[in-house]
Design a protein around this motif. Structure first.
Motif, PDB file in Angstrom:
ATOM      1  N   SER A  59       0.849  -1.189   0.000  1.00 56.01           N
ATOM      2  CA  SER A  59       0.000   0.000   0.000  1.00 56.01           C
ATOM      3  C   SER A  59       0.886   1.241   0.000  1.00 56.01           C
ATOM      4  N   ASN A  60       0.232   2.382  -0.168  1.00 61.08           N
ATOM      5  CA  ASN A  60       0.983   3.637  -0.224  1.00 61.08           C
ATOM      6  C   ASN A  60       1.698   3.958   1.082  1.00 61.08           C
ATOM      7  N   GLU A  61       1.109   3.462   2.176  1.00 65.08           N
ATOM      8  CA  GLU A  61       1.726   3.803   3.462  1.00 65.08           C
ATOM      9  C   GLU A  61       2.975   2.971   3.732  1.00 65.08           C
ATOM     10  N   GLN A  62       3.105   1.920   2.967  1.00 60.58           N
ATOM     11  CA  GLN A  62       4.263   1.072   3.221  1.00 60.58           C
ATOM     12  C   GLN A  62       5.472   1.579   2.434  1.00 60.58           C
ATOM     13  N   LYS A  72       8.292  10.055   7.149  1.00 69.60           N
ATOM     14  CA  LYS A  72       8.293   9.344   5.864  1.00 69.60           C
ATOM     15  C   LYS A  72       8.835   7.939   6.056  1.00 69.60           C
ATOM     16  N   ILE A  73       8.083   7.023   5.565  1.00 72.83           N
ATOM     17  CA  ILE A  73       8.429   5.638   5.876  1.00 72.83           C
ATOM     18  C   ILE A  73       9.724   5.187   5.209  1.00 72.83           C
ATOM     19  N   ASP A 111       3.994  -2.412   8.570  1.00 76.22           N
ATOM     20  CA  ASP A 111       4.736  -2.836   7.389  1.00 76.22           C
ATOM     21  C   ASP A 111       5.766  -3.911   7.769  1.00 76.22           C
TER      22      ASP A 111
END
Lengths: 128, 952
Positions: A43-46, B283-284, B320
């Motif tokens: 997903s975009n958040e990952q 930011k990941i 994640d």
């Protein structure tokens, strides 16, 4: 080091592939399928980096097109991530956005293909 | 850099369109390669993969016709290449065109050459067979005066030629370039490059990254070179402040370099601050990078983990999985005795969730590493916890894990630690926990896990108080009858049963098992069952053979089986046919069957090495048996895995290496200063924690708790164990396993010998035979004497003899072993001679040079008041040496010695292989050396000598 460079659409069709290390042509299909599958599942958040076997995959999505770069452990992920963008920007400059919008329906000029190759080649020499 | 690329590319269409002035992209499409254009258009218009395939196949076949037609011009070829590239790019096989691409690169004008090279670099790879055809072209172009040609050749070289052909890599030769690289980086960072090189107003970011990497290689472990680059690194850090992804990429590289080169505290501080930026970023991608950077630097400076502990905890529960895994990787590097339980817990949680095999293998390896390392180090973890964790690891990863893991685990159990009672408790706990696990119904354990269980149960069930060996055997029997268990595991199980049988009082189950498996269709199982049966009939022998808790003790084995020589001699004297090796028997059979052979002979028959063996008069030598049956024994270890494992525990082989290894580790100098700092930090943090506790929610408290358990003891002495942990562990493992291999090569376990004696004997897998005429008289006497004297394994060999005698009616056949020049003369070097001269006493007269090899005991062959003759054998890797020393006992000076060895003549005449026995005479000791490339020099030589000397 960059191991391979893929452009894959959302349907999982490979539009462009370049391997910097020899991979058997039959194995490429399998690898590409698995790679795009793992990219699509994110997903975009990952984060944009995936561990796949002993590679790291760095991917970016542009509309329906995924650009995926496989690198080994010593590579700087963020540098590659930005590199993809640079690549797209260059393409964009040349083909005035058509490439990004829908690669498949573009009438690719022969030079554009050659250009892509030259570009990939230059990337290769730069990172290999 | 990218902008340069861009410029080059802009120029390219022009290059292609040279012949067509005024052509833009549109014009090019219509003329330059309209075929390609229509192909691309055609493919674009298609809707299904199937249609695409059809079209491409069509295209390929038309291309095939075109490229192989003699009328095709180079210009057309160029056009074809472009289409071929396109097809290949879409994943279709265009290999028929490769050779034409090479030709094009060879022959074309500049433009055609370029396309040729392009095609070649895309089609070929470094191990492709056609690459050889390109070498000349490339070499020629490299020497060209045209710069473009040189460039093309260079590009191809870097793309497809194998690494060995382009030497480089070692940085030490390029230290003098450091200055230049620094200057370049300074210029780049300082914005001296034209704006065209900028990417989002960062000057040539990828060039910077590349330069930083080069500096890292140059400055590693080199204080002087590192000092040169401090300034420029500092500047890089300062300049990279723009908030853009690519500056983070540069920062990351910079931090990595700063932590890799010789440290400078000021820079380290700044770098640490930088890492903070990453880790704390929302930011990941940056967070990921931060974790990765932390993983790098934490090995040098664990305090950084303390600074960011709360972030790390958050990442540990991140949605994640990639972030989670990176965090685990980080934790793996900071594992120590205090936090190991928590970290392993987290790893196991992740392990249970993951399904991908690669991840499981990787993680299982790490957990095992952490466990074994921390167990080997002085911290003794809780036994129960250790075994349970290993159980979890085996249950999840048993089928995919690296085979070293179970091996190392078993070695750990067997070798134990310093404290014997602790070891026993650990083993007992393992046994108990496995028995409990086996009681659970309907659970399937991975085969490897079952193998581990059966080994442990076989070895250590004697520690149990309540359960009797019978009960354990019953459980193992139940497993053996289970169909889902692989035959490899079954051999482990039956081996465990075999070990337990001598301890059991009643043996109903064992008998049932023997009954069941002696008729098994699996030959391996049947073999095991028969072994068990034979052993079961002779409990005393069995107890000797399978002692309790002796898995760590070495077994010295006479691989030559010389104790059987007498038996073979007896057989021969009673008229048995001398042994013939299998291939000879087959050969003879064939030659009998086929009077006229119309078919060409197989390779094996024409090989000259075999011709010598055909002569029936060839003398066969007793102990050659040994060579071959030792071989069979080794082959058997493939299936008899348990015995293989057993041998691993022999300490002698690898202990020296291991000791030096651990010595290194413990020698790591303590860092007293740091430890005090660390303590302060620790305290400061706990204080801070305490002050915050009041205001924090319950959830946060939990996190704090987790943090304190994770980062406990991250100071002082533990820093030592953090350094380069992963490497040492894997290295250690590798080292051990190597030793294991050579060891198993050298030593044959008792088990193998017993196998080969009572199973192979009956099959007459005997490759031995005897020197008939001389042995016929006095054979009984000699036979006994021999077996008693010659070998190390007295009790075993005696036991063996019993069996052997029982089976003595089996027929023996013949070979000629010493066919060609198997023997050669070995000249002892002068130094050895001197040392021999010094040693007068019998006991110490083993030659110095030879002591490092496995050798038999020194046997006195004969003596009188003045002279004693003794002999021993040395097994070298490639041959067997027999050394006789003649010692002067009287103290009188010997003026001359006259030694005549009559049988030598016989050997010479009959075999043509022993061209002479070389004797070396120095002062008062005479040494005789025989050397044979056949690794099993027969004892009959010794026997002959003994006989002659006794007679004289």
């Amino acid at each position: 080091m960059i191991k391979f460079f893929l452009m894959v659409n959302k349907q999982g069709q490979t539009r462009l592939s370049k391997y910097y290390e020899h991979v058997d042509i039959n194995k490429r299909t399998l690898l590409e399928t698995e790679v795009i599958k793992s990219c699509l599942s994110r997903s975009n958040e990952q984060c944009s980096f995936i561990e796949y076997k002993d590679f790291k995959l760095i991917y970016r999505q542009y509309a329906a097109l995924f650009i995926v770069v496989g690198v080994n452990d010593t590579e700087n992920e963020m540098a590659i991530y930005e590199f993809i963008h640079n690549f797209v920007e260059v393409l964009d400059e040349y083909f005035s956005r058509v490439v990004i919008m829908n690669y498949r329906n573009v009438e690719m000029t022969p030079e554009s293909i050659i250009l892509l190759f030259f570009y990939l080649r230059l990337m290769g020499t730069k990172y290999n | 850099m990218s902008d340069i690329v861009e410029k080059t590319l802009t120029a390219l269409p022009g290059l292609f369109l040279q012949n067509q002035p005024g052509g833009g992209p549109a014009a090019a499409k219509s003329s330059f390669s309209s075929r390609l254009g229509s192909l691309v258009r055609g493919i674009t218009a298609l809707t299904s993969k199937h249609e695409e395939e059809k079209l491409i196949q069509q295209e390929l076949s038309s291309l095939k016709a075109t490229v192989s037609a003699p009328t095709t011009t180079l210009k057309m070829m160029k056009e074809c290449m472009v289409r071929l590239i396109y097809c290949e790019m879409l994943g279709y096989d265009a290999s028929f065109g490769y050779i034409h691409a090479i030709k094009l690169a060879q022959q074309g004008n500049l433009l055609e050459k370029r396309v040729g090279y392009l095609a070649v670099s895309l089609f070929l790879h470094e191990s492709h067979e056609l690459l050889l055809l390109l070498v000349n072209t490339v070499v020629k172009d490299l020497q060209s005066t045209n710069l473009v040609e040189v460039c093309m050749a260079l590009t191809v070289v870097s793309q497809i030629f194998p690494r060995e052909m382009i030497p480089a890599e070692n940085s030490s030769g390029y230290k003098d370039l450091t200055g230049s690289f620094i200057t370049i980086l300074k210029q780049v960072v300082g914005g001296k490059l034209p704006v065209d090189f900028n990417y989002h107003s960062v000057p040539a970011p990828w060039l910077q990254i590349q330069l930083l990497r080069i500096l890292r290689l140059l400055g590693k472990d080199d204080q002087r070179t590192s000092e040169l680059m401090y300034d420029v690194l500092d500047e890089s850090l300062r300049r990279a402040e723009l908030n853009h992804n690519v500056t983070y990429a540069i920062l990351f590289e910079c931090v990595h370099t700063i932590y890799s080169i010789y440290p400078k505290s000021e820079l380290l501080e700044k770098a640490a601050k930088c890492i903070g930026k990453f880790v704390l970023s929302p930011k990941i991608n940056l967070k990921y990078l931060g974790l990765k950077a932390l993983t790098y630097v934490i090995q040098q400076d664990p305090t950084l983990a303390l600074q960011h502990q709360m972030t790390i905890i958050e990442c540990l529960d991140h949605p994640d999985p990639i972030i989670k895994r990176e965090t685990l990787e980080l934790l793996y590097r900071i594992t120590n005795a205090q936090n190991i339980t928590v970290i392993v817990q987290k790893m196991l949680e992740y392990l249970h969730q993951s399904k991908e095999e690669y991840v499981i293998v990787n993680l299982v390896g790490k957990i095992a590493d952490v466990l074994v390392l921390n167990t080997v180090d002085t911290y003794a973890p809780d036994n129960a916890w250790f075994i349970q964790t290993m159980n979890a690891v085996f249950s999840v990863g048993g089928d995919v894990m690296h085979p070293d893991i179970p091996n190392n685990f078993l070695r750990l159990l067997a070798e134990g630690f310093d404290d014997e009672t602790e070891d026993q408790q650990l083993r007992l706990y393992a046994v108990q926990s496995y028995l409990t696990l086996l009681d659970v119904e309907n659970v399937f354990y991975p085969q490897r896990f079952l193998q581990v269980m059966s080994w442990v149960l076989g070895e250590y069930s004697y520690l149990l108080d309540k359960e009797t060996p019978e009960e354990v055997i019953t459980k193992l029997y139940k497993l053996l009858m289970n169909d889902s268990i692989s035959s490899e595991t079954k051999t482990w199980l039956i081996a465990a049963v075999t070990k337990l049988t001598p301890q059991a009082r009643s043996s109903n189950i064992v008998e049932r098992l023997i009954q069941e498996f002696t008729i098994s269709l699996d030959t391996c199982m049947r073999q095991h069952a028969f072994e068990l049966k034979h052993l079961h009939e002779n409990v005393e022998l069995m107890k000797n053979l399978l002692p309790v808790d002796k898995s760590c003790e070495d077994i010295v084995v006479d691989a030559s089986l010389s104790f059987l020589d007498g038996f073979v001699a007896e057989g021969l004297s009673q008229g048995a046919a001398p042994y013939k090796p299998h291939h000879q028997r087959q050969e003879e059979k064939l030659s009998q069957e086929k009077v006229l052979n119309f078919e060409p002979y197989g390779l094996s028959f024409s090989s000259p090495g075999f011709t010598g063996r055909q002569s029936p008069a060839g003398i066969s030598l007793g102990s050659d048996i040994s060579g071959n049956s030792a071989e069979t024994g080794l082959k058997e270890t493939n299936s008899l895995k348990l015995e293989g494992v057993k041998k691993l525990w022999g300490k002698e082989g690898y202990l020296p290496k291991k000791e030096s290894k651990t010595g290194d580790e413990s020698e790591t100098p303590p860092i007293p200063q740091e430890s005090t700092i660390m303590e302060n930090v620790d305290q400061a943090i706990t204080k801070k924690d305490q002050s915050q506790v009041l205001t924090q929610s319950k959830e946060e408290k939990e996190k704090q708790l987790l943090a304190s358990s994770l980062f406990v003891g991250l100071g002082s002495d533990n820093t030592i164990s953090l350094l380069g942990k992963a490497d040492t562990v894997s290295h250690k493992f590798r080292k051990k396993s190597k030793v294991k291999e050579t060891k198993s090569g050298e030593m044959t376990s008792i088990h193998n010998i017993t196998c080969s004696s009572f199973s192979s004997l009956s099959n007459v897998a005997y490759e031995g035979d005897y020197y008939l005429n001389t042995l016929q008289d006095r054979r009984d006497k000699e036979f006994k004497k021999f077996s008693l004297n010659s070998e190390l394994l007295d009790s075993e060999s005696l036991a063996e003899l019993h069996l052997v005698e029982k089976l003595s009616n089996c027929s023996l056949s013949t070979p000629s072993l010493f066919d060609d020049n198997n023997m050669e003369i070995f000249h002892p070097p002068q130094s050895t001679a001197a040392s021999v001269a010094k040693e007068i006493s019998l006991a110490s007269s083993l030659l110095e040079e030879t002591t490092e090899y496995i050798h038999s005991n020194l046997i006195e062959v004969c003596n009188n008041e003045t002279v004693s003759v003794s002999s021993y054998k040395i097994w070298k890797d490639d041959c067997l040496l027999m050394v006789w020393s003649v010692t002067n006992k009287s103290g009188l000076e010997l003026k001359s010695a006259n030694l005549e060895i009559f049988p030598a003549e016989n050997f010479k005449v009959r075999q043509g292989c022993l061209d002479g026995i070389h004797h070396f005479f120095h002062s008062d000791v005479l040494a005789l050396w025989f050397r044979s490339s056949c690794s099993t020099l027969p004892d009959y030589l010794l026997y002959q000598c003994q006989k002659v000397m006794e007679g004289s």
